[in-house]
Design an enzyme around this catalytic site. Structure first.
Site, PDB file in Angstrom:
ATOM      1  N   LYS A  85      -4.575  -0.723  -0.950  1.00 25.37           N
ATOM      2  CA  LYS A  85      -5.369  -0.914  -2.126  1.00 25.37           C
ATOM      3  C   LYS A  85      -6.670  -1.174  -1.961  1.00 25.37           C
ATOM      4  O   LYS A  85      -7.641  -1.007  -3.074  1.00 25.37           O
ATOM      5  CB  LYS A  85      -4.461  -2.257  -2.814  1.00 25.37           C
ATOM      6  CG  LYS A  85      -3.326  -2.017  -3.035  1.00 25.37           C
ATOM      7  CD  LYS A  85      -2.573  -3.400  -3.869  1.00 25.37           C
ATOM      8  CE  LYS A  85      -2.640  -4.447  -2.793  1.00 25.37           C
ATOM      9  NZ  LYS A  85      -1.679  -4.142  -1.594  1.00 25.37           N
ATOM     10  N   GLY A 126      -4.815  -8.963   3.222  1.00 23.96           N
ATOM     11  CA  GLY A 126      -5.692  -8.378   4.206  1.00 23.96           C
ATOM     12  C   GLY A 126      -6.327  -6.914   3.461  1.00 23.96           C
ATOM     13  O   GLY A 126      -5.505  -5.945   3.360  1.00 23.96           O
ATOM     14  N   HIS A 127      -7.493  -6.752   3.028  1.00 25.86           N
ATOM     15  CA  HIS A 127      -8.112  -5.557   2.420  1.00 25.86           C
ATOM     16  C   HIS A 127      -9.150  -5.032   3.181  1.00 25.86           C
ATOM     17  O   HIS A 127     -10.024  -5.817   3.714  1.00 25.86           O
ATOM     18  CB  HIS A 127      -8.771  -5.805   1.105  1.00 25.86           C
ATOM     19  CG  HIS A 127      -7.707  -6.015  -0.036  1.00 25.86           C
ATOM     20  ND1 HIS A 127      -7.920  -6.653  -1.191  1.00 25.86           N
ATOM     21  CD2 HIS A 127      -6.100  -6.152   0.167  1.00 25.86           C
ATOM     22  CE1 HIS A 127      -6.713  -7.038  -1.731  1.00 25.86           C
ATOM     23  NE2 HIS A 127      -5.594  -6.730  -1.036  1.00 25.86           N
ATOM     24  N   ASP A 150       0.088  -3.506   1.589  1.00 27.56           N
ATOM     25  CA  ASP A 150      -0.503  -2.538   2.743  1.00 27.56           C
ATOM     26  C   ASP A 150      -0.441  -1.118   2.406  1.00 27.56           C
ATOM     27  O   ASP A 150      -0.513  -0.418   3.216  1.00 27.56           O
ATOM     28  CB  ASP A 150       0.120  -2.851   4.145  1.00 27.56           C
ATOM     29  CG  ASP A 150       0.076  -4.280   4.562  1.00 27.56           C
ATOM     30  OD1 ASP A 150      -0.731  -4.987   4.504  1.00 27.56           O
ATOM     31  OD2 ASP A 150       1.177  -4.526   4.986  1.00 27.56           O
ATOM     32  N   GLN A 210      -0.900  -7.773  -2.181  1.00 28.47           N
ATOM     33  CA  GLN A 210       0.493  -7.649  -1.701  1.00 28.47           C
ATOM     34  C   GLN A 210       0.796  -6.403  -2.490  1.00 28.47           C
ATOM     35  O   GLN A 210       0.199  -5.420  -2.807  1.00 28.47           O
ATOM     36  CB  GLN A 210       1.246  -8.754  -1.796  1.00 28.47           C
ATOM     37  CG  GLN A 210       0.953 -10.049  -0.777  1.00 28.47           C
ATOM     38  CD  GLN A 210      -0.131 -10.902  -1.164  1.00 28.47           C
ATOM     39  OE1 GLN A 210      -0.313 -11.361  -2.427  1.00 28.47           O
ATOM     40  NE2 GLN A 210      -0.930 -11.191  -0.361  1.00 28.47           N
TER      41      GLN A 210
HETATM   42  P1  IMP Z   1       3.210 -15.265   2.686  1.00 31.72           P
HETATM   43  O1  IMP Z   1       2.666 -14.526   1.807  1.00 31.72           O
HETATM   44  O2  IMP Z   1       2.227 -15.621   3.910  1.00 31.72           O
HETATM   45  O3  IMP Z   1       4.150 -16.560   2.228  1.00 31.72           O
HETATM   46  O4  IMP Z   1       4.419 -14.342   3.567  1.00 31.72           O
HETATM   47  C1  IMP Z   1       5.585 -14.039   2.807  1.00 31.72           C
HETATM   48  C2  IMP Z   1       5.816 -12.672   2.813  1.00 31.72           C
HETATM   49  O5  IMP Z   1       4.925 -11.677   2.519  1.00 31.72           O
HETATM   50  C3  IMP Z   1       5.845 -12.072   4.520  1.00 31.72           C
HETATM   51  O6  IMP Z   1       6.985 -11.274   4.766  1.00 31.72           O
HETATM   52  C4  IMP Z   1       4.802 -11.555   4.675  1.00 31.72           C
HETATM   53  O7  IMP Z   1       4.394 -10.583   5.713  1.00 31.72           O
HETATM   54  C5  IMP Z   1       4.270 -10.751   3.338  1.00 31.72           C
HETATM   55  N1  IMP Z   1       2.994 -10.635   3.045  1.00 31.72           N
HETATM   56  C6  IMP Z   1       2.003 -11.736   2.460  1.00 31.72           C
HETATM   57  N2  IMP Z   1       0.853 -11.162   2.414  1.00 31.72           N
HETATM   58  C7  IMP Z   1       1.070  -9.890   2.492  1.00 31.72           C
HETATM   59  C8  IMP Z   1       0.199  -8.679   2.508  1.00 31.72           C
HETATM   60  O8  IMP Z   1      -1.275  -8.688   2.060  1.00 31.72           O
HETATM   61  N3  IMP Z   1       0.403  -7.501   2.873  1.00 31.72           N
HETATM   62  C9  IMP Z   1       1.968  -7.251   3.246  1.00 31.72           C
HETATM   63  N4  IMP Z   1       2.597  -8.156   3.356  1.00 31.72           N
HETATM   64  C10 IMP Z   1       2.404  -9.469   3.169  1.00 31.72           C
END
Ligand code: IMP
Length: 428
Positions: free
Chosen positions: A15, A39-40, A12, A220
């Site tokens: 990017k 999420g972009h 977040d 991420q």
């Molecule tokens: P997962 O990727 O859904 O398995 O989530 C694992 C951790 O990564 C959690 O704490 C999510 O909130 C975090 N996370 C996954 N994708 C994103 C992203 O695009 N932005 C911020 N946090 C993320």
């Protein structure tokens, strides 16, 4: 030329906008890890686009690639393609035949595993990302090349689905998996996607050799990396630069530049220690003004001051060519602004990010304080020297502490709300 964009914090960082900027100068935009947990957000004129799977270059009509390291939920991908088509884009997308497919049981398992983990739950997005990567590693995965071969696909379903069913039964979950309906559902995805599936490693290497500009779009952030992030509060892929090569089939010696994206403060969605977190009015101010609510889950993000221990660790493992700083406008109007430059742990000063969660949760942030600044006309700013002196000292301190030049400062979501200090695409 190959340039990469990597988040330097917890995701977040903004990017999407930085990628959008560089995507305009690229021929191909590639995602190499993660899935629709990302999420972009991209703002073009009055229109806002939110992508979860689609590389951000979609709105520039570039070639788009989902590399072998991405885990793909075909339903989500088809929805995003359809949405783009409705807006007049006809995405030229290639899906790696080696990419793993998110299956319905992965999404269910994501929820069950989170419940079982208790205080170690990462607060996942529940999109099935972790269980899909687990199956990939334990070699129970189903890849797009399997989807193309209907016999292999059926054979794999016949093997895997009963195993997952046993797991659900053992956990007392009221779930009945039906092989036939999963098969039929995925055959309809196959029909839609089959012409997009190819060996993307061959495509990317050939394109690179012919002189195409390739942009690798990280999802991420550095501290969500399965190896280097704050395990177990991480995602399940390699979000750092090393993931580019394994996730796309490109050699490290083809990477020409890596831009780290750094938000002017810190945010975190999900669980885990966060030393510079602000659980007060200032944290609330950052959340509201910065619209810090998850693009994927809508969850409020935890907010805090810029943490350079976190960013410096990302600089260390990625050796960024430059940093792109985003959302500096959110800090406008704050009387005092702080930067965490080190942690104090049991009387010792730590400059490197600890791997031990217990240690991290006891770390106290050490801050340097800066004077804030009031509203001013950003459009008049042409370089760092013409910035208000308070912002200049903030930026200068970050460059010195990270030993990394800042190539771009973003002061709003729109494309023209960007101060370009150095064109990295030409400069590397
Ligand atoms: P997962 O990727 O859904 O398995 O989530 C694992 C951790 O990564 C959690 O704490 C999510 O909130 C975090 N996370 C996954 N994708 C994103 C992203 O695009 N932005 C911020 N946090 C993320």
């Amino acid at each position: 030329m190959l340039l990469a964009i990597i988040g330097s914090q917890w995701g977040d960082e903004g990017k999407g906008k930085v990628t959008d900027f560089y995507a305009e100068k690229s021929d191909i935009v590639v995602r190499f890890q993660g899935g629709n947990n990302a999420g972009h957000t991209i703002v073009v004129g009055d229109k806002t686009y939110k992508f979860h799977l689609m590389p951000s270059g979609a709105v520039h009509k570039k070639s788009l690639v989902l590399g072998n390291g991405v885990v793909i939920d075909p339903k989500v991908l088809i929805e995003e393609i359809e949405r783009l088509k409705k807006d007049g884009f006809n995405p030229d997308i290639s899906i790696s035949d080696r990419a793993n497919i998110i299956m319905p049981y992965h999404r269910i398992l994501d929820g069950i595993e989170e419940k079982m983990k208790g205080s170690f739950a990462a607060g996942t997005t529940r999109k099935g990302i972790g269980p899909c990567y687990s199956d990939k590693i334990s070699r129970f995965g189903i890849r797009f090349s399997d989807l193309l071969d209907t016999e292999v696909f059926k054979e794999k379903l016949n093997l895997i689905v009963p195993i997952k069913q046993k797991l659900f039964d053992a956990f007392g979950e009221d779930v009945k998996l039906d092989i036939e309906s999963i098969y039929n559902e995925y055959m309809s995805y196959r029909e839609y996607l089959k012409n997009y599936i190819k060996d993307t490693s061959v495509f990317l290497n050939n394109s690179y050799d012919k002189g195409s500009n390739i942009l690798m779009e990280g999802a991420q952030g550095a501290h969500l990396d399965i190896d280097h992030g704050i395990y177990p509060f991480t995602t399940s892929s390699n979000t750092n630069a090393g993931g580019i090569c394994t996730g796309s089939g490109i050699s490290p010696n083809k990477i020409n530049g890596i831009v780290g994206v750094m938000k002017a403060y810190t945010s975190r969605v999900g669980e885990g220690p966060f030393p510079a977190e602000l659980n007060d009015k200032e944290g609330e101010y950052l959340r509201e003004k910065g619209r810090e609510f998850g693009t994927t889950t809508g969850r409020p993000r935890r907010c805090g001051w810029l943490d350079l221990v976190l960013v410096n660790y990302a600089c260390l493992i990625n050796n960024f060519s430059a940093l792109a700083m985003t959302k500096i406008d959110v800090l406008t109007g704050m009387k005092k602004i702080k930067i965490c430059y080190a942690y104090e742990y049991e009387g010792k000063i730590l400059h490197h990010f600890p791997s031990n969660m217990k240690i991290l949760s006891k770390c106290k942030p050490l801050y340097k304080e800066f004077d804030g600044w009031e509203e001013f006309d950003w459009m008049k700013v042409k370089d760092t020297k013409s910035l208000p002196k308070q912002i200049y000292s903030y930026v200068d301190y970050i460059e010195k502490q990270t030993k990394t030049p800042i190539c771009m400062i973003s002061f709003g979501p729109k494309r023209d709300e960007t101060l370009i200090l150095n064109d990295v695409f030409r400069g590397v």
